[in-house]
Design a protein around this motif. Structure first.
Motif, PDB file in Angstrom:
ATOM      1  N   PHE A 178       0.825  -1.209   0.000  1.00 54.98           N
ATOM      2  CA  PHE A 178       0.000   0.000   0.000  1.00 54.98           C
ATOM      3  C   PHE A 178       0.861   1.262   0.000  1.00 54.98           C
ATOM      4  O   PHE A 178       0.472   2.285  -0.581  1.00 54.98           O
ATOM      5  CB  PHE A 178      -0.935  -0.004   1.202  1.00 54.98           C
ATOM      6  N   LEU A 179       2.026   1.198   0.639  1.00 55.76           N
ATOM      7  CA  LEU A 179       2.910   2.360   0.627  1.00 55.76           C
ATOM      8  C   LEU A 179       3.442   2.610  -0.783  1.00 55.76           C
ATOM      9  O   LEU A 179       3.574   3.765  -1.209  1.00 55.76           O
ATOM     10  CB  LEU A 179       4.068   2.145   1.608  1.00 55.76           C
ATOM     11  N   ARG A 230      -1.541   6.406  10.553  1.00 56.85           N
ATOM     12  CA  ARG A 230      -2.627   7.390  10.486  1.00 56.85           C
ATOM     13  C   ARG A 230      -2.157   8.696   9.861  1.00 56.85           C
ATOM     14  O   ARG A 230      -2.886   9.317   9.073  1.00 56.85           O
ATOM     15  CB  ARG A 230      -3.191   7.629  11.883  1.00 56.85           C
ATOM     16  N   TRP A 231      -0.968   9.123  10.198  1.00 54.93           N
ATOM     17  CA  TRP A 231      -0.410  10.304   9.554  1.00 54.93           C
ATOM     18  C   TRP A 231      -0.307  10.088   8.041  1.00 54.93           C
ATOM     19  O   TRP A 231      -0.631  10.980   7.244  1.00 54.93           O
ATOM     20  CB  TRP A 231       0.971  10.625  10.132  1.00 54.93           C
ATOM     21  N   LEU A 232       0.142   8.896   7.653  1.00 54.11           N
ATOM     22  CA  LEU A 232       0.300   8.599   6.232  1.00 54.11           C
ATOM     23  C   LEU A 232      -1.057   8.570   5.522  1.00 54.11           C
ATOM     24  O   LEU A 232      -1.199   9.115   4.417  1.00 54.11           O
ATOM     25  CB  LEU A 232       1.005   7.250   6.066  1.00 54.11           C
ATOM     26  N   GLY A 233      -2.049   7.920   6.145  1.00 44.48           N
ATOM     27  CA  GLY A 233      -3.365   7.816   5.517  1.00 44.48           C
ATOM     28  C   GLY A 233      -4.025   9.164   5.309  1.00 44.48           C
ATOM     29  O   GLY A 233      -4.553   9.452   4.219  1.00 44.48           O
ATOM     30  N   TRP A 234      -3.994  10.003   6.335  1.00 47.35           N
ATOM     31  CA  TRP A 234      -4.590  11.335   6.189  1.00 47.35           C
ATOM     32  C   TRP A 234      -3.803  12.175   5.186  1.00 47.35           C
ATOM     33  O   TRP A 234      -4.384  13.022   4.476  1.00 47.35           O
ATOM     34  CB  TRP A 234      -4.658  12.037   7.543  1.00 47.35           C
ATOM     35  N   GLY A 235      -2.509  11.964   5.109  1.00 49.51           N
ATOM     36  CA  GLY A 235      -1.715  12.676   4.107  1.00 49.51           C
ATOM     37  C   GLY A 235      -2.133  12.322   2.689  1.00 49.51           C
ATOM     38  O   GLY A 235      -2.237  13.198   1.815  1.00 49.51           O
ATOM     39  N   PRO A 239      -6.973   1.618   3.404  1.00 51.05           N
ATOM     40  CA  PRO A 239      -6.194   0.510   3.981  1.00 51.05           C
ATOM     41  C   PRO A 239      -5.042   0.977   4.865  1.00 51.05           C
ATOM     42  O   PRO A 239      -4.755   0.358   5.901  1.00 51.05           O
ATOM     43  CB  PRO A 239      -5.685  -0.239   2.751  1.00 51.05           C
ATOM     44  N   ILE A 240      -4.363   2.054   4.471  1.00 53.50           N
ATOM     45  CA  ILE A 240      -3.229   2.530   5.270  1.00 53.50           C
ATOM     46  C   ILE A 240      -3.693   2.976   6.652  1.00 53.50           C
ATOM     47  O   ILE A 240      -3.008   2.751   7.659  1.00 53.50           O
ATOM     48  CB  ILE A 240      -2.503   3.672   4.527  1.00 53.50           C
TER      49      ILE A 240
END
Length: 692
Positions: free
Chosen positions: A121-122, A184-189, A342-343
């Protein structure tokens, strides 16, 4: 059940694995100081900062919920050196380590709760970011300039807005996000990045339809050559602020991706596997722009007003043609939602391993016992009071500073070439915007993606450490700089009557410079417009669907009496140096990206473990401030200086119609060589300071 040397294993856990996987349990185990974790009540007592996971942990569902440490530390022969602390012991997934969204954590999702699953996913997120920011935007630059009357330096400002946003957010995101819930930081980003794509496409829906009235006889010798102004001046250039806002949101959303995403991977895999994981991650980030060039180039062959019922008479060779530049951004906005969900479901720490941080960074920590004492505190960096000390520790790290400066100067070339590379190919080889974007994509796919992956592969295969990594980067930069000398050559401009040539045969036509509509004469020369070729007959469709102008007094007819004809569009380039230029551009790209993963690995290994996320954030600030932001602006300013023919919009200067190829190559050489020459001293000094 007893294993070798008296190690006791959980029978249920062992039996859950197939026979081919059972030798896995005979791996050496991590020796923990103090009492065993099983006596403490479980693995959750270990500090989170000391629990990175390995590449392929056992499935959480295979472990009993009451299981604790699966084996007691066995006695092993005494080991000397730093490798003694590299053993690993697998544990059960503790509370909060399941993959899901709050209480919803179905068992089927736990198969993805591994470093490889997160890497998938990344990579999708980095692919989307690269395709949007470095692919679509760079591909549609020419069309956006044409549609909204922008200059190249204004396009450079739009591209640099991404880096401005990153610089403003990096300190906050890397410092607090480094000790927070990274997924969570990555997903919202990713969600914010998707919002930026939608904002970038917004001007298409707010400006009204793009309608160009094409008179069949317009631009011919006998046509009315009146001014097209009509008393109005276009104000579309103000939409550059909307584009800058979209790019700003792109920068805000992508900030966690290359700081928190990198450290989250590095914390959850063995240090020996880390370069390979990072190489795969960055390869996806490089393949994204390549896909953006290919998809964006194909979309530019579609007229921008897709929903319009009116059919346009423009062709892709027309200087007034604007492709469907906005479609890709709508798709990117929708894809961002699908990737972010998913992240957001990943836990703070992947289950699977109790271990110690990477080996290589310990070498640096031992040099400064005070720094090591401060950063070894689990609570260090969780409050704003530790920020000054964190910055001071990085500023004292000479190796880290030199690596930042080397990356910043190389970023100037990467940012400038990625933004204006398609425009360079378009001018040098007389290509359309879509053809140039597609060709540049074909270069970036193998060169950028292959160079990034091979960089991580060589670090792992050659077992490069410390100064060896820096020397590898030095050789790559030197090779890239030598290949950049190919810009000493260029493809000459095709002679154009009305710009580089003057002809008396069309003096009676009263041709105006505002009517730019290039045609290719049957004599092989290019003309500013049918009027400059002396064509008097209304255009008729040719065999290939292109417009053909006849009775052109400036074009001699060789095989019969009368005048020659001209075909709408630029003449095909006959440059013999085209293969040479493409080969050397390929070499510059591959060697520039070949050093990216080794340089990143050196950065992660030269700072304290608690400061990895923050160090990457500070490094990205330096790289963007000194390289990413001024790079597109500087290259855009240099390209504007090589313009031969500007669009005249009722006394106001519009976009550039034609560039002088020799000047463009010369300016690209100056900018490229300066960007590649400055990193060499930094690499050389870093190789001396960083231990082998």
């Amino acid at each position: 059940m007893r294993g070798p040397r008296g190690c006791r294993y959980n029978r249920a856990w062992v039996s859950s694995f197939p026979a081919t996987r059972r030798p896995f349990i005979s791996m050496p185990q991590l020796v923990f100081p103090g009492p065993p974790a099983a006596a403490d009540g479980g693995s959750d007592h270990a500090p989170p900062s000391r629990r990175p996971s390995l590449g392929s942990p056992p499935s959480p569902g295979a472990l009993d919920s009451s299981s604790q440490l699966l084996c007691q530390p066995p006695r092993q022969p005494e080991k000397r050196g730093p490798r003694a602390a590299q053993e690993v012991c697998y544990v059960a997934a503790g509370p909060g380590e399941a993959c899901g969204w709050r209480a919803f954590a179905p068992a089927c999702l736990q198969a993805f709760n591994t470093p490889r699953g997160f890497l998938l996913f990344l990579c999708a997120a980095s692919f989307l970011q690269g395709m949007t920011v470095n692919g679509f935007i760079n591909t549609v630059i020419t069309s956006v300039e044409r549609r909204f009357d922008l200059h190249s330096y204004q396009s450079g400002l739009t591209a640099s807005s991404y880096d401005v946003a990153a610089c403003l957010c990096l300190t906050f995101v890397s410092y607090f996000g480094g000790h927070g819930h990274k997924p969570r930081w990555l997903g919202w980003g990713v969600l914010v990045m998707g919002a930026g794509s939608l904002v970038f496409a917004l001007p298409h829906f707010t400006t009204g339809p793009y309608e160009v009235q094409v008179d069949e006889g317009a631009g011919t010798c006998q046509a009315n050559q009146s001014s097209p102004c009509g008393g109005r001046v276009s104000s579309l250039a103000s939409y550059r602020l909307v584009f800058m806002l979209g790019q700003f949101l792109h920068g805000v959303g992508a900030t966690p991706l290359y700081t928190l995403g990198v450290t989250y991977l590095d914390e959850n895999v063995k240090s020996s596997y880390s370069p390979v994981y990072l190489a795969i991650f960055y390869t996806a980030a490089i393949l994204g722009p390549a896909a953006g060039y290919l998809v964006g180039g194909a979309l530019l062959n579609v007229y921008t007003e897709i929903a319009s019922s009116r059919r346009t008479d423009l062709t892709t060779e027309s200087p007034l043609w604007v492709g469907a530049w906005w479609v890709g951004f709508l798709g990117a906005g929708a894809a961002a939602v699908l990737i972010a969900v998913p992240i957001l479901g990943y836990p703070r720490q992947l289950p699977g391993r109790l271990g110690v941080p990477g080996l290589a960074s310990k070498t640096h920590q031992l040099k400064d016992s005070k720094a090591h004492k401060a950063t070894s505190n689990p609570d260090f960096g969780k409050t704003i009071r530790d920020l000054p000390l964190s910055i001071w520790l990085l500023l004292k790290n000479a190796t880290f500073i030199l690596l930042c400066l080397a990356g910043a100067t190389e970023a100037t070339l990467i940012a400038g070439m990625s933004t204006f590379g398609p425009k360079f190919l378009e001018s040098q080889f007389s290509l359309s915007a879509s053809e140039a974007a597609t060709l540049f994509g074909y270069l970036v796919v193998p060169a950028g993606g292959g160079g990034t992956f091979l960089g991580g592969f060589f670090v792992n295969k050659l077992k490069l450490r410390g100064s060896g990594i820096i020397r590898f980067c030095l050789l790559c930069t030197l090779a890239s700089g030598l290949a950049a000398l190919a810009f000493l050559t260029h493809c000459p401009n095709a002679p154009m009557a009305g710009v580089t040539l003057t002809a008396a045969c069309s003096a009676h036509c009263g041709c105006r410079a505002e009517h730019y509509n290039p045609v290719c004469g049957s004599d092989g020369l290019m003309y500013h417009s049918p009027c400059h070729a002396g064509c008097s007959e209304v255009a008729a469709p040719g065999p290939g669907g292109q417009k053909v102008y006849r009775d052109c007094s400036c074009i001699p007819q060789n095989f019969s009496s009368g005048f020659g004809h001209a075909t709408a569009g630029k003449c095909t380039s006959t440059c013999q140096r085209k293969p040479l230029l493409l080969v050397f551009i390929f070499v510059v790209i591959i060697f520039t990206f070949l050093s990216s993963i080794p340089a990143l690995t050196a950065t992660l290994r030269c700072v304290c473990d608690q400061q990895r996320s923050f160090a990457l954030g500070i490094q990205w600030i330096v790289v963007r401030t000194l390289g990413g932001i001024p790079g597109p602006i500087a290259f855009g300013w240099l390209i504007d200086k090589s313009c031969l023919l500007w669009q005249d919009q009722c006394g106001q200067q519009g976009s550039c119609f034609m560039y002088q190829n020799s000047a463009m190559s010369r300016y690209m050489l100056v900018g490229g060589c300066r960007a590649l020459a400055f990193p060499l001293p930094s690499w050389a000094l870093s190789s001396v300071l960083l231990p082998a």
